[in-house]
Scaffold this motif. Structure first.
Motif: not given
Length: 355
Positions: A228-233, A329-337
Motif C-alpha cells: 500500500c501507499k504510505r498512510n493508506t487507511p 497481484k490485484t490493486s485498488r486505490n493504492g492497495v495491492t493484494l
C-alpha cells in the motif's frame, strides 16, 4: 503455552514436581502451587488467597490445569469457570499416589485426553479416558482439527459426526482440490459424497457437501500479501481485501496471516487491519523477498521505492512457505493484494502428543 499445577498435600507436592518436569520438557511455562499451609515445607508457591481464586485467575491464562488430589476438589473448583469446549483449558486430575490420570475438561479440542495419555506413560500411571470415540477406538474429529490447526465451524455437526461413528455408520470425506492425504483414512471414513454425514476440509465459507450434517474444517493456510501507499487507511485495505475474499469464497478464519515488506511495519492502516481481524502480521526485508524464485508480476516503480519488484505476491509466497499463488497481484486505490495458499498434506494419525 502455560500450565498450572495445584496440590493439596506434601505427598501430592512430590508428584506435582514430577508432573512439572514432564510439562517443562514439552515447552510449557509451569506454575506449581500448593495450599498455603504446606508451601514452605514443600518448597512451592502458596495458593493464595485459596485454590478457588487461584484457579479462576489461571483458567483464562493457561492452556492446561492439573489437580493433584481428589477429583471432587477439581470438579468443584473449576465449576464456576467452565464456559465452552472451544475455549476452556484442558483440565486433568491425578491422585496423589500417581495411579491414575483423569481428563476432566476439554478432552478433545483442549487436548486433555492426549495429555492424560502422555502423562500416564511418563509417570507409569493409567490414563482414564471416557469419551465415546476414544474408548471405541474411533476418529475424534474435534481433537484432530485442534491438533492440526484447523477451525471447527460447528460443534453440533461434530457431535452428529461422532454419534454416527459410535453407531457404527460410515461417514464421508470431502477435500478441496489440491489437498492430499498421507496414510490411511480413519476407520469408517471414506470418500463418498452420497453419505448423509461427513467432514469437509475446505477453505470455503459456504460449502456443505453432505445432505445431513457437514463438519466443515478450515485449515489456516491462507496468506495475504499486501502492499500500500504510505498512510493508506484501514478502510481502503478492506475495500480491496474483503470483496476479493468473498469473490474467491475464502473464509476469513482460514487466514494464517498477512505479510508485506518491512518498510511497511509501521503502516498504521495495515496494522489496524491485522488487529481488527486478528490476523498475525509479518514483515520481510527486500533481500528476503528478492531471494524467492518464481514468476512474479514486476513493477519498476515498486523496485525503485522499496528495492523489490513486487511486494504483495512475494510477501504472500514467503509467508506461506513457498505455497501456490491463488490470487496474483490485484490493486485498488493504492492497495495491492495477492493470496498464497500453503501446500497441505493431511495425516489422520497426527493428533499431537500421541506416540
Amino acid at each position: 503455552m502455560e500450565a498450572a499445577i495445584y496440590s493439596f498435600s506434601l505427598r501430592g507436592a512430590q508428584l506435582s514436581k514430577r508432573v512439572a518436569a514432564v510439562l517443562e520438557k514439552l515447552g510449557y511455562g509451569v506454575s506449581n502451587k500448593i495450599v498455603a499451609k504446606y508451601a514452605e515445607q514443600a518448597g512451592l508457591a502458596p495458593l493464595l488467597p485459596d485454590h478457588k481464586v487461584a484457579c479462576g485467575q489461571d483458567f483464562s491464562r493457561c492452556q492446561l490445569l492439573v489437580f493433584v488430589g481428589a477429583v471432587g476438589i477439581a470438579v468443584r473448583t473449576i465449576a464456576p469457570y467452565i464456559n465452552s469446549k472451544l475455549t476452556d483449558p484442558a483440565v486433568l486430575s491425578l491422585d496423589e499416589q500417581g495411579n491414575f490420570v483423569i481428563p476432566l475438561l476439554a478432552g478433545h479440542i483442549g487436548g486433555a485426553n492426549e495429555m492424560a495419555r502422555y502423562l500416564a506413560a511418563s509417570l507409569d500411571a493409567t490414563a482414564c479416558v471416557t469419551t465415546a470415540t476414544d474408548v471405541n477406538g474411533l476418529f475424534a474429529v474435534d481433537e484432530w482439527a485442534a491438533r492440526n490447526n484447523m477451525v471447527l465451524c460447528s460443534l453440533k455437526a461434530a457431535k452428529d459426526f461422532a454419534a454416527a461413528l459410535v453407531a457404527g455408520e460410515r461417514v464421508g470425506l470431502y477435500l478441496d482440490a489440491g489437498f492430499e492425504v498421507q496414510g490411511a483414512l480413519p476407520k469408517q471414513v471414506e470418500f463418498n459424497g452420497s453419505l448423509p454425514i461427513g467432514m469437509a476440509i475446505t477453505l470455503s465459507s459456504r460449502l456443505q457437501p453432505f445432505r445431513g450434517a457437514t463438519v466443515r474444517l478450515l485449515p489456516k493456510i491462507v496468506h495475504l500479501g499486501i502492499g500500500c501507499k504510505r498512510n493508506t487507511p484501514l478502510e481502503r485495505i478492506e475495500e480491496l481485501v474483503l470483496p476479493e475474499l468473498e469473490r474467491m469464497d475464502l473464509d476469513k478464519r482460514s487466514i494464517a496471516g498477512i505479510a508485506s515488506v518491512d518498510l511497511k511495519k509501521d503502516e498504521q492502516g495495515l496494522l489496524a487491519f491485522a488487529e481488527k481481524y486478528n490476523f498475525p502480521a509479518h514483515f520481510y526485508s527486500a533481500d528476503e523477498l528478492n531471494a524467492l524464485e518464481g514468476d512474479f508480476t514486476p513493477s519498476a516503480f515498486v523496485q525503485s521505492v522499496v528495492g523489490v519488484s513486487n511486494v504483495c505476491e512475494r510477501s504472500a509466497v514467503r509467508d506461506s512457505n513457498c505455497g501456490r499463488l491463488a490470487l496474483r497481484k490485484t490493486s485498488r486505490n493504492g492497495v495491492t493484494l495477492a493470496i498464497a495458499v500453503e501446500d497441505l498434506v493431511l495425516d489422520f494419525q497426527h493428533t499431537g502428543l500421541k506416540k
